[in-house]
Design a protein around this motif. Sequence first.
Motif: not given
Lengths: 229, 151
Positions: A141, A122, B52, A126, B125-127, B78, B25, B27, B18-23, B132
């Motif tokens: 982020f 996956v 953190r 991408n 938060v997204q790019r 989260v 985020s 806060r 796992f981590f297929d797309v970085i959605a 950002l």
Amino acid sequence: MNFDDAVRLTEILLGFAFAQQSIEHFKSFPNEQRLFIPRFVLAVLLMIGFQTAWVAGLLFLSGLAMLHRFQGPYNGGSDRMSLLVLFCLCLVYLAPTQRWQEIAFGYLALQLVFSYFFSGWVKIVNPEWRSGRALCDVFQFSVYPASESLRQWSKSPRVLFVMAWGVMVFELIFPLLLLSRISLVIALIVAAGFHFANACLFGLNRFFWIWISAYPSILWFQLRFITAN
Amino acid sequence: MFHILKLLLPAVIPSWRFFDVIAPSPRIQFALLNSANAPSDNDYEWCEFRPRPAHLSFLQMLGRMFWNPERNESLFLVSCAERIVQQPTQHSEDEILKRIIAELKTNHSDSTGETTHLQFRLLLVQRQDSRLQQQVVFHSRIQSLSTQDKT
């Protein structure tokens, strides 16, 4: 590693993983303590090998109670892997014959292989992963970096590009590494190192303990079905 | 029973994405209030919940292999925040409020001062290209600090 040894080692590692998870809830809210203190006791019983079939069954029920209490997994993928390992162990105890026991334990081994292969697949389909951008985003982020200083890693795109490809290639070739004993042992050491790094960088300690609890199944599976003459 | 089976199914037949797309985020930020009446967003001082640490030594990271309850609780929150963004549920909102109040009473009892109520909000938060962006996507109900759920 024969079947009985692999199952016993899985029980010990799984018991340790559950004990570690449970201790983290000892100072939590009373309704969590009511779930996790008995779970800790059951985890210790599983580790020492006391009535493992009953104990695993009760642990599975406590896993269902956790799903209900938190309306899903408390800790995402690691809780799901916990339930999967436990589910397969329960099937081993319930199976009427050796063949069905091997099918149940073999299912765990196959899922372990899939957990690496499909995670790699996956990612590689991408474009953001292929360019290294996705791993930069993780550090820049996402909620995962365990400290603010780790966010600085997003300013090293070349390093992250190499790391992203390293992870994807390793995950994708994992099934091929089953073809020899030495390559599998090296693969499992590298994979454990990968989970250890995730635990250090992202605070995902539970993934480390629960994933290595499934490793005996793949060591047995390889000897039984792949390299057996 | 059907609901539990629905939650169990992804565990026994996993997808391993796992981590297929970085959605985007989430806060969690909270504000301490003097009353149950909500003024406008800008009148609050919003604080990030459980920021953190600036830095972790390797020894601290090693210690967290065995004892990491705060971080794991934060990851659970989260998940609750992501569930709220997808489809708000009373359970997820309660969990976040309950844990913020518990944290305030345990570690920051001096900072609550005269305040009587609490509200949290969720930011995503997204790019966007190379920048950002953050966007407020949810405000919780206003919760009295004195009615902490003991369960």
